[in-house]
Design a protein around this motif. Structure first.
Motif, PDB file in Angstrom:
ATOM      1  N   ASP A  48      -8.676  -0.460   7.470  1.00 39.83           N
ATOM      2  CA  ASP A  48      -8.133  -0.724   6.143  1.00 39.83           C
ATOM      3  C   ASP A  48      -9.183  -1.480   5.345  1.00 39.83           C
ATOM      4  O   ASP A  48      -9.437  -2.639   5.590  1.00 39.83           O
ATOM      5  N   GLN A  49      -9.840  -0.799   4.410  1.00 39.51           N
ATOM      6  CA  GLN A  49     -10.914  -1.405   3.648  1.00 39.51           C
ATOM      7  C   GLN A  49     -10.537  -1.488   2.179  1.00 39.51           C
ATOM      8  O   GLN A  49     -11.386  -1.346   1.309  1.00 39.51           O
ATOM      9  N   GLN A  50      -9.293  -1.742   1.876  1.00 39.08           N
ATOM     10  CA  GLN A  50      -8.868  -1.765   0.497  1.00 39.08           C
ATOM     11  C   GLN A  50      -9.462  -2.938  -0.272  1.00 39.08           C
ATOM     12  O   GLN A  50      -9.608  -2.872  -1.486  1.00 39.08           O
ATOM     13  N   VAL A  51      -9.759  -4.016   0.423  1.00 41.35           N
ATOM     14  CA  VAL A  51     -10.367  -5.194  -0.206  1.00 41.35           C
ATOM     15  C   VAL A  51     -11.600  -5.530   0.613  1.00 41.35           C
ATOM     16  O   VAL A  51     -11.508  -5.777   1.813  1.00 41.35           O
ATOM     17  N   LEU A  79     -19.016 -15.616  -5.609  1.00 47.91           N
ATOM     18  CA  LEU A  79     -18.471 -14.870  -4.470  1.00 47.91           C
ATOM     19  C   LEU A  79     -17.891 -13.570  -5.013  1.00 47.91           C
ATOM     20  O   LEU A  79     -17.134 -13.573  -5.982  1.00 47.91           O
ATOM     21  N   ASN A  80     -18.244 -12.477  -4.373  1.00 45.88           N
ATOM     22  CA  ASN A  80     -17.868 -11.163  -4.881  1.00 45.88           C
ATOM     23  C   ASN A  80     -16.858 -10.447  -3.998  1.00 45.88           C
ATOM     24  O   ASN A  80     -16.792 -10.687  -2.779  1.00 45.88           O
ATOM     25  N   CYS A  81     -16.118  -9.558  -4.634  1.00 45.98           N
ATOM     26  CA  CYS A  81     -15.073  -8.821  -3.943  1.00 45.98           C
ATOM     27  C   CYS A  81     -14.894  -7.469  -4.628  1.00 45.98           C
ATOM     28  O   CYS A  81     -14.889  -7.395  -5.865  1.00 45.98           O
ATOM     29  N   ASP A  82     -14.772  -6.415  -3.858  1.00 43.05           N
ATOM     30  CA  ASP A  82     -14.498  -5.088  -4.390  1.00 43.05           C
ATOM     31  C   ASP A  82     -13.200  -4.558  -3.805  1.00 43.05           C
ATOM     32  O   ASP A  82     -12.839  -4.904  -2.680  1.00 43.05           O
ATOM     33  N   TYR A  83     -12.515  -3.738  -4.571  1.00 44.00           N
ATOM     34  CA  TYR A  83     -11.264  -3.175  -4.069  1.00 44.00           C
ATOM     35  C   TYR A  83     -11.205  -1.698  -4.404  1.00 44.00           C
ATOM     36  O   TYR A  83     -11.932  -1.204  -5.274  1.00 44.00           O
ATOM     37  N   THR A  84     -10.344  -1.004  -3.694  1.00 39.64           N
ATOM     38  CA  THR A  84     -10.276   0.443  -3.892  1.00 39.64           C
ATOM     39  C   THR A  84      -8.939   0.897  -4.468  1.00 39.64           C
ATOM     40  O   THR A  84      -8.857   1.974  -5.048  1.00 39.64           O
ATOM     41  N   ASN A  85      -7.910   0.094  -4.306  1.00 40.38           N
ATOM     42  CA  ASN A  85      -6.570   0.517  -4.703  1.00 40.38           C
ATOM     43  C   ASN A  85      -6.271   0.105  -6.145  1.00 40.38           C
ATOM     44  O   ASN A  85      -6.134  -1.075  -6.452  1.00 40.38           O
ATOM     45  N   SER A  86      -6.160   1.059  -7.030  1.00 36.10           N
ATOM     46  CA  SER A  86      -5.924   0.753  -8.438  1.00 36.10           C
ATOM     47  C   SER A  86      -4.491   0.285  -8.703  1.00 36.10           C
ATOM     48  O   SER A  86      -4.161  -0.109  -9.817  1.00 36.10           O
ATOM     49  N   ALA A 101      -5.485  -9.249  -2.517  1.00 33.57           N
ATOM     50  CA  ALA A 101      -4.873  -8.458  -3.579  1.00 33.57           C
ATOM     51  C   ALA A 101      -3.436  -8.137  -3.203  1.00 33.57           C
ATOM     52  O   ALA A 101      -3.093  -8.049  -2.020  1.00 33.57           O
ATOM     53  N   ARG A 102      -2.624  -7.970  -4.205  1.00 31.21           N
ATOM     54  CA  ARG A 102      -1.190  -7.794  -3.975  1.00 31.21           C
ATOM     55  C   ARG A 102      -0.639  -6.753  -4.939  1.00 31.21           C
ATOM     56  O   ARG A 102      -1.086  -6.646  -6.063  1.00 31.21           O
ATOM     57  N   TRP A 103       0.303  -5.967  -4.453  1.00 30.98           N
ATOM     58  CA  TRP A 103       1.094  -5.137  -5.341  1.00 30.98           C
ATOM     59  C   TRP A 103       2.502  -5.064  -4.812  1.00 30.98           C
ATOM     60  O   TRP A 103       2.731  -5.201  -3.621  1.00 30.98           O
ATOM     61  N   GLY A 104       3.467  -4.910  -5.654  1.00 29.33           N
ATOM     62  CA  GLY A 104       4.854  -4.838  -5.227  1.00 29.33           C
ATOM     63  C   GLY A 104       5.416  -6.167  -4.773  1.00 29.33           C
ATOM     64  O   GLY A 104       6.564  -6.251  -4.374  1.00 29.33           O
ATOM     65  N   GLY A 105       4.624  -7.189  -4.764  1.00 27.21           N
ATOM     66  CA  GLY A 105       5.137  -8.531  -4.521  1.00 27.21           C
ATOM     67  C   GLY A 105       5.018  -9.057  -3.116  1.00 27.21           C
ATOM     68  O   GLY A 105       4.721 -10.212  -2.902  1.00 27.21           O
ATOM     69  N   PHE A 106       5.279  -8.247  -2.107  1.00 21.24           N
ATOM     70  CA  PHE A 106       5.386  -8.802  -0.764  1.00 21.24           C
ATOM     71  C   PHE A 106       4.067  -8.832   0.001  1.00 21.24           C
ATOM     72  O   PHE A 106       3.711  -9.838   0.586  1.00 21.24           O
ATOM     73  N   LYS A 107       3.373  -7.741  -0.005  1.00 21.19           N
ATOM     74  CA  LYS A 107       2.259  -7.585   0.927  1.00 21.19           C
ATOM     75  C   LYS A 107       0.958  -8.013   0.273  1.00 21.19           C
ATOM     76  O   LYS A 107       0.630  -7.568  -0.811  1.00 21.19           O
ATOM     77  N   THR A 108       0.235  -8.900   0.928  1.00 23.00           N
ATOM     78  CA  THR A 108      -1.062  -9.346   0.439  1.00 23.00           C
ATOM     79  C   THR A 108      -2.129  -8.812   1.368  1.00 23.00           C
ATOM     80  O   THR A 108      -2.048  -8.992   2.581  1.00 23.00           O
ATOM     81  N   ILE A 109      -3.122  -8.139   0.800  1.00 19.91           N
ATOM     82  CA  ILE A 109      -4.226  -7.595   1.576  1.00 19.91           C
ATOM     83  C   ILE A 109      -5.423  -8.517   1.399  1.00 19.91           C
ATOM     84  O   ILE A 109      -5.819  -8.809   0.269  1.00 19.91           O
ATOM     85  N   VAL A 156      -7.637 -11.684   7.785  1.00 17.78           N
ATOM     86  CA  VAL A 156      -6.227 -12.045   7.836  1.00 17.78           C
ATOM     87  C   VAL A 156      -5.403 -10.792   7.515  1.00 17.78           C
ATOM     88  O   VAL A 156      -5.666 -10.109   6.526  1.00 17.78           O
ATOM     89  N   GLU A 157      -4.414 -10.504   8.361  1.00 17.26           N
ATOM     90  CA  GLU A 157      -3.614  -9.275   8.199  1.00 17.26           C
ATOM     91  C   GLU A 157      -2.143  -9.612   7.999  1.00 17.26           C
ATOM     92  O   GLU A 157      -1.576 -10.417   8.735  1.00 17.26           O
ATOM     93  N   PHE A 158      -1.547  -8.974   7.036  1.00 19.08           N
ATOM     94  CA  PHE A 158      -0.123  -9.138   6.774  1.00 19.08           C
ATOM     95  C   PHE A 158       0.689  -8.497   7.902  1.00 19.08           C
ATOM     96  O   PHE A 158       0.391  -7.382   8.347  1.00 19.08           O
ATOM     97  N   LEU A 159       1.697  -9.198   8.370  1.00 19.83           N
ATOM     98  CA  LEU A 159       2.606  -8.644   9.374  1.00 19.83           C
ATOM     99  C   LEU A 159       3.955  -8.286   8.756  1.00 19.83           C
ATOM    100  O   LEU A 159       4.420  -7.153   8.871  1.00 19.83           O
ATOM    101  N   VAL A 160       4.578  -9.283   8.120  1.00 18.35           N
ATOM    102  CA  VAL A 160       5.965  -9.070   7.693  1.00 18.35           C
ATOM    103  C   VAL A 160       6.340 -10.083   6.613  1.00 18.35           C
ATOM    104  O   VAL A 160       5.786 -11.180   6.556  1.00 18.35           O
ATOM    105  N   SER A 161       7.255  -9.670   5.749  1.00 17.32           N
ATOM    106  CA  SER A 161       7.848 -10.600   4.796  1.00 17.32           C
ATOM    107  C   SER A 161       9.365 -10.576   4.989  1.00 17.32           C
ATOM    108  O   SER A 161       9.934  -9.575   5.441  1.00 17.32           O
TER     109      SER A 161
END
Lengths: 111, 115
Positions: free
Chosen positions: A1-4, A21-28, A92-100, B43-48
């Motif tokens: 998973d290389q989204q970030v 400090l630099n960061c690239d992402y792939t998911n628009s 990075a985050r989308w939809g609120g719950f999951k942070t990558i 760091v990897e997300f598991l669950v919310s």
């Protein structure tokens, strides 16, 4: 998973100078971007964030820049201090719950 | 300043054993999360978790994992039958709300070593 992606595993900067400090992402679909700082034996600590509708957010010595067309963001720390030495994670985050998270960049600030 | 706490700080277990990692989120927070960081990796997300149910989970969070809020203060992660590759730092986090840039506050982590 290389989204970030944080392509620089480490960065060394002289005290008083600017750290970038630099960061690239792939998911628009990402709508929020965050920077976390982590010291050894501690959990990540939130530093600064930016919404995808903005291109800059500033908080004291910390500024985050977002370039959506390039899918790139950066964290500027100026002036850098020895206490800033830590691992910095872009996230990075989308939809609120999951942070990558990115893999992190270890910053060394030399006195 | 309120903080997220986690116990134990270190846990060593034999492969195949069950472990329960405990977290006390910040008291007025409503959203709870588990993350893990394998040594040298991201760091990897598991669950919310919200309102006593899982809101979202990653592909890592398979049937051997479960989460629970057994009372008003604790939030636990159970690994039913540990594997060597479960060795990692496990971070609990909580946030007050969900929307936008609501900050997730992380605990100090539990280092799990599976032998």
């Amino acid at each position: 998973d290389q989204q970030v992606k944080q392509n620089s595993p480490s960065l060394s900067v002289q005290e008083g100078r600017i750290s970038i400090l630099n960061c690239d992402y792939t998911n628009s679909m990402f709508d929020y971007f965050l920077w976390y700082k982590k010291y050894p034996a501690e959990g990540p600590t939130f530093l600064i964030s930016i919404s995808s509708i903005k291109d800059k957010n500033e908080d004291g010595r910390f500024t985050v820049f977002l370039n959506k067309s390039a899918k790139h963001l950066s964290l500027h720390i100026v002036p850098s201090q020895p206490g800033d030495s830590a691992v910095y994670f872009c996230a990075a985050r989308w939809g609120g719950f999951k942070t990558i998270f990115g893999a992190g960049t270890r910053l060394f600030v030399k006195a | 300043e309120p903080e997220v706490t986690q116990t134990p700080s270190h846990q060593v277990t034999q492969m195949g054993q069950e472990v329960i990692l405990r977290c006390v989120p910040i008291s007025n927070h409503l959203y709870f999360y588990w993350y893990r960081q394998i040594l040298g990796q991201k760091v990897e997300f598991l669950v919310s978790f919200y309102n006593n149910e899982i809101s979202e989970k990653s592909e890592i969070f398979d049937d051997q994992f479960s989460v629970e809020r057994p009372d008003g203060s604790n939030f636990t992660l159970k690994i039913r039958s540990t594997k060597l590759e479960d060795s990692a730092m496990y971070f609990c986090a909580s946030s007050e709300a969900l929307q936008g840039l609501e900050t997730q506050y992380f605990g100090p982590g539990t280092r799990l070593l599976v032998l």
